[in-house]
Design a protein around this motif. Structure first.
Motif, PDB file in Angstrom:
ATOM      1  N   TYR A 118       3.969  -1.268  -0.886  1.00 31.71           N
ATOM      2  CA  TYR A 118       2.778   0.250  -1.570  1.00 31.71           C
ATOM      3  C   TYR A 118       2.708   1.517  -0.957  1.00 31.71           C
ATOM      4  CZ  TYR A 118       2.712  -3.400  -5.259  1.00 31.71           C
ATOM      5  OH  TYR A 118       2.598  -4.441  -6.438  1.00 31.71           O
ATOM      6  N   GLY A 173       3.571   4.881  -1.930  1.00 23.75           N
ATOM      7  CA  GLY A 173       1.773   6.300  -1.634  1.00 23.75           C
ATOM      8  C   GLY A 173       2.350   7.089  -1.162  1.00 23.75           C
ATOM      9  N   SER A 188      -1.181  11.662  -8.942  1.00 20.72           N
ATOM     10  CA  SER A 188      -2.324   9.945  -9.679  1.00 20.72           C
ATOM     11  C   SER A 188      -0.864   8.881  -9.285  1.00 20.72           C
ATOM     12  CB  SER A 188      -1.928  10.028 -11.453  1.00 20.72           C
ATOM     13  OG  SER A 188       0.067  10.034 -11.387  1.00 20.72           O
ATOM     14  N   GLU A 189       0.448   9.192  -9.199  1.00 24.55           N
ATOM     15  CA  GLU A 189       1.166   7.241  -8.756  1.00 24.55           C
ATOM     16  C   GLU A 189       0.548   7.307  -7.378  1.00 24.55           C
ATOM     17  OE1 GLU A 189       5.419   8.014 -10.863  1.00 24.55           O
ATOM     18  OE2 GLU A 189       5.061   9.422 -10.503  1.00 24.55           O
ATOM     19  N   VAL A 193      -2.044   7.626  -5.970  1.00 19.11           N
ATOM     20  CA  VAL A 193      -3.187   6.605  -6.310  1.00 19.11           C
ATOM     21  C   VAL A 193      -3.263   5.617  -6.266  1.00 19.11           C
ATOM     22  CG1 VAL A 193      -4.855   7.118  -7.121  1.00 19.11           C
ATOM     23  CG2 VAL A 193      -4.572   8.725  -6.827  1.00 19.11           C
ATOM     24  N   GLU A 194      -2.399   5.340  -6.957  1.00 15.38           N
ATOM     25  CA  GLU A 194      -2.039   3.327  -7.411  1.00 15.38           C
ATOM     26  C   GLU A 194      -1.533   3.158  -6.568  1.00 15.38           C
ATOM     27  OE1 GLU A 194       0.398   3.483 -11.024  1.00 15.38           O
ATOM     28  OE2 GLU A 194      -0.870   4.520 -12.386  1.00 15.38           O
ATOM     29  N   ALA A 195      -0.409   3.550  -5.553  1.00 13.65           N
ATOM     30  CA  ALA A 195       0.148   2.746  -4.663  1.00 13.65           C
ATOM     31  C   ALA A 195      -0.544   2.709  -3.086  1.00 13.65           C
ATOM     32  CB  ALA A 195       1.770   3.856  -4.088  1.00 13.65           C
ATOM     33  N   ALA A 237      -3.893   2.337  -3.740  1.00 16.69           N
ATOM     34  CA  ALA A 237      -4.612   1.668  -4.256  1.00 16.69           C
ATOM     35  C   ALA A 237      -4.688   0.159  -3.639  1.00 16.69           C
ATOM     36  CB  ALA A 237      -4.947   1.936  -5.659  1.00 16.69           C
ATOM     37  N   ALA A 238      -3.057  -0.158  -3.970  1.00 22.93           N
ATOM     38  CA  ALA A 238      -2.482  -1.630  -4.004  1.00 22.93           C
ATOM     39  C   ALA A 238      -2.918  -2.019  -2.879  1.00 22.93           C
ATOM     40  CB  ALA A 238      -1.055  -1.305  -4.978  1.00 22.93           C
ATOM     41  N   ARG A 257      -6.086  -3.418  -1.945  1.00 22.70           N
ATOM     42  CA  ARG A 257      -5.943  -4.674  -2.458  1.00 22.70           C
ATOM     43  C   ARG A 257      -5.524  -5.887  -1.905  1.00 22.70           C
ATOM     44  NH1 ARG A 257      -5.215  -2.125  -7.637  1.00 22.70           N
ATOM     45  NH2 ARG A 257      -2.784  -2.766  -7.687  1.00 22.70           N
TER      46      ARG A 257
END
Length: 726
Positions: free
Chosen positions: A582, A586, A596-597, A599-601, A603-604, A607
């Motif tokens: 991830y 990112g 935006s992608e 950010v998702e990577a 954020a994963a 987590r």
């Protein structure tokens, strides 16, 4: 009332599976152990896919490296499980328990055919279901061969019994087919034809009696199995055996007889490992065994004279089925015997038990016998329930073994490796050193000690130990692999490369060697060669998430972002908890302006690794570039509060955010902290110059501007002219 009681008795078989589940349910969550499970199931290359080549190797004698038994049907069941569940140990254990349930039910059917008393047949089947000696083949993943072979053996016995009773040919051929299948599950069934002959014989009152020719035909598969056995690799007797002469065999036989008797009668706790007798063992070992044998012969003579022919046949069945388990004494291995060797022979004793019980006179004697048997059965079930936990992990397994055999190097070695797998490195080293104290020349223990040093980052010590062993064992690929890994750990790329290549010359499909070689090529900047190795690995094992990740990093280094992205995504699909994949995704998205992608990577990543400073900083940078200043500021501040090091860039970005928010004093404070951490950090110096110029502090502004210029920061010409800097 009698009808109700009779109905209740006939419903009791339903309780057999329930009782087995109560005893064995914990085994369903057990992992694979380092007692063959990992080598022959989890890491077995033949079980990675149901390819034609893997099927060929499974059904070819000697096709599975290290396996000394020809058990293709057993491995085929593992292959089916691997195809359906990727070798989830829970699935393997569930199937083992199911096989034991089926075997217990078949034992009940056999006892009902040889005994007229339903209650005693049921009690005998219950003993088979919950006796502690049954635990090993059920709770041990590699115990499948005994469960499967016994299932086919029971079908063969029942089929032959039907044939003997009715003369119907189909049962005869069913028995032969089942016998062949059982031999393919485990060849120790070779004595089953003799066991069937002594068990079935002529039925009371006459009836059909199979001819000698029929039994001879039945024995042909056993002859074939023995012939195949000669094609299998032979095992080492192990350096721990003090002798293999007649006296040693006699003492060993005495140990086996005494031990089996004590464990069958619950007078001794079972162990996963039984060591050989000491070299000095003498008459003190032989006397108990002689006494047991004499008593056994006397019992058989008494049973014969009192007309207990079926009980005698049951005991003979036990002896015939136990012959392969005793044969290990003339071809010694690391252990002397095992509980699983009694799994099939136990049926003969249960036949004798049921035969004796049904001949007891009605009344108090029969009731007392039944009550004692039920009480003994309860004790057996409780003992089995406790014994199951021994197989809960490699650590519990070898901790129990070391209680019984503290002076066996193999036990110390395996316990050390169990500690290593559990992350208890000091305890692992202690046990391996204890093993070497017992057998100073044991190459396997030395190799494992070298691997342990390697795991601890003590590469030089590992190389010293492993090199000494490799000099006397040049064909050991595991040893060569460990030595290659040690050289790779300290970036001695040339010897590491040669060793990996040496392994691949011997075993072209060695996955770990190709992974290691790919990593060395990657460090050397030979990215195309690294790509070749990683790709070859994935052709052999396409489900290795880490290798997909490594391939992605190489593609990035080769500036092939689309291929890198695909590799990272595949790694995540195989292992959704792979945080590094991830993170790299990112970075890839951030560099390609796919914010935006990115950010998702990131954020994963957070987590999976909360508080990861690098991911937090990079996510903050993406937020900053996207104009999400509040979220960026919060992430940057969290990094500062965590006490992370090398946060000059974070301080700088926080300063820029404060400028955009017109908080100039706060911005100046962040820039000053950045310069305090790194006096040569030009961008912060430049911003401080602009801030001091804005506030009218021209001397400081000039000083910071000069420092920024010295650091190579492009200076605005107007500001340079205003402060009088050439």
């Amino acid at each position: 009332m009698c009808r109700i009681a009779k109905t209740a008795v006939h419903l009791l078989p339903v309780l057999l599976p329930v009782v087995i589940i109560i005893v064995y349910y914990r085994a369903l969550s057990f992992p694979f152990t380092n007692w063959d499970d990992i080598q022959f199931i989890l890491d077995n290359p033949c079980l990675r896919s149901a390819s034609r080549e893997n099927l060929r190797r499974i059904f070819t004698p000697g096709g599975i490296d290290g396996e000394m038994l020809y058990i293709p049907l057993t491995y085929f069941t593992y292959l089916v499980e691997a195809s359906l569940s990727r070798l989830d140990p829970m699935v393997v254990h569930i199937d083992n328990v199911i096989l034991h349930v089926i075997n217990s039910w078949l034992v009940l059917q056999l006892l009902r055919r040889v005994s007229a008393d339903y209650f005693w047949s049921l009690l005998g089947a219950a003993v088979f279901a919950v006796h502690p000696l049954m635990v090993e083949p059920v709770a041990w993943a590699m115990g499948r061969k005994d469960l499967l072979s016994t299932l086919f053996a029971l079908v063969a016995v029942l089929g032959y019994d039907h044939f003997a009773a009715t003369g119907r040919e189909k049962y005869y051929w069913l028995s032969i087919v089942a016998f062949c299948a059982g031999l393919l599950a485990k060849p120790s069934l070779v004595t089953l034809p003799f066991a069937i002959a002594v068990l079935i014989g002529r039925r009371p009152g006459g009836g059909f009696r199979p001819s000698i020719a029929r039994l001879a035909i039945f024995s042909l598969p056993a002859v074939a199995a023995l012939a195949v056995d000669t094609m299998m690799p032979s095992g080492s007797s192990g350096p721990s055996l003090p002798d293999t002469g007649p006296a040693f065999v006699a003492c060993s036989f005495a140990h086996v007889v005494t031990g089996w008797f004590l464990r069958l009668t619950l007078l001794q706790t079972p162990s996963p490992f039984y060591c050989w007798p000491d070299a000095g063992a003498g008459i003190g070992v032989l006397l108990p065994a002689v006494l047991i044998v004499v008593i056994g012969v006397a019992v058989m003579i008494g049973l014969r004279r009192t007309g207990q022919d079926l009980a005698v046949r049951g005991i003979l069945f036990f002896l015939a089925a136990a012959v392969p388990g005793v044969a290990i004494l003339v071809n010694p291995r690391e252990f002397m015997t095992a509980d699983r060797y009694v799994y099939l022979p136990m049926i003969g004793l249960l036949i004798a038990f049921a035969a004796i019980a049904q001949r007891l006179p009605q009344g108090r004697i029969r009731a007392a016998y039944g009550a004692a048997a039920a009480l003994w059965l309860a004790c057996a079930g409780f003992s089995a329930y406790r014994q199951v936990n021994v197989w809960s992990s490699s650590l519990t397994l070898w901790l129990r073994a070391v209680e019984h055999c503290p002076n066996v190097a193999l036990v110390r070695n395996n316990l050390g490796m169990a500690y290593r797998a559990a992350g208890q490195m000091d305890a692992a080293e202690r046990e391996l050193q204890a093993g070497l104290a017992i057998e100073p020349a044991n190459r396997s223990i030395k190799a494992n000690l070298g691997r342990l040093y390697l795991d601890q980052g003590r590469a030089n010590e590992a190389i010293m130990v492993l090199s000494a062993v490799a000099a006397n064992d040049v064909g050991n690929t595991t040893l060569l692999m460990n030595l290659a890994d040690a050289y790779a750990q300290i970036d001695r790329h040339e010897p590491a490369t040669k060793l990996y290549q040496n392994v691949l010359l011997r075993t072209p499909n060695h996955v770990s060697a190709r992974i290691g070689l790919g990593a060395v090529y990657q460090k050397l900047g030979r990215y195309e060669d690294a790509t070749t190795e990683y790709t070859a690995v994935l052709q052999l094992s396409p489900t290795l998430a880490d290798v997909h990740f490594n391939l992605g990093t190489v593609y990035e280094l080769r500036q092939l972002p689309d291929l890198a992205e695909a590799a990272y995504r595949q790694a995540i699909a195989l292992n959704p908890n792979l945080a590094d994949a991830y993170f790299n995704l990112g970075n890839l998205y951030s560099g390609r302006q796919r914010l935006s992608e990115a950010v998702e990577a990131y954020a994963a990543t957070l987590r999976l690794r909360p508080g990861d400073a690098a991911a937090s900083i990079n996510l903050g940078n993406v937020y900053y570039r996207a104009g999400r200043l509040t979220e960026a500021s919060a992430l940057y501040q969290r990094v500062l509060d965590s006490g992370a090091e090398s946060v000059v860039g974070v301080l700088y970005n926080l300063g820029l955010i404060r400028i955009q928010q017109a908080e100039y004093d706060a911005a100046q404070a962040y820039f000053e902290r950045a310069v305090a951490d790194d006096p040569l950090f030009g961008p912060a110096c430049y911003e401080l110059a602009k801030l001091h110029n804005r506030s009218g502090n021209l001397e400081l502004a000039k000083e910071y501007l000069e420092r920024a210029a010295a650091a190579g920061v492009p200076i605005d010409a107007a500001l340079r002219k205003q402060l009088g800097i050439e």
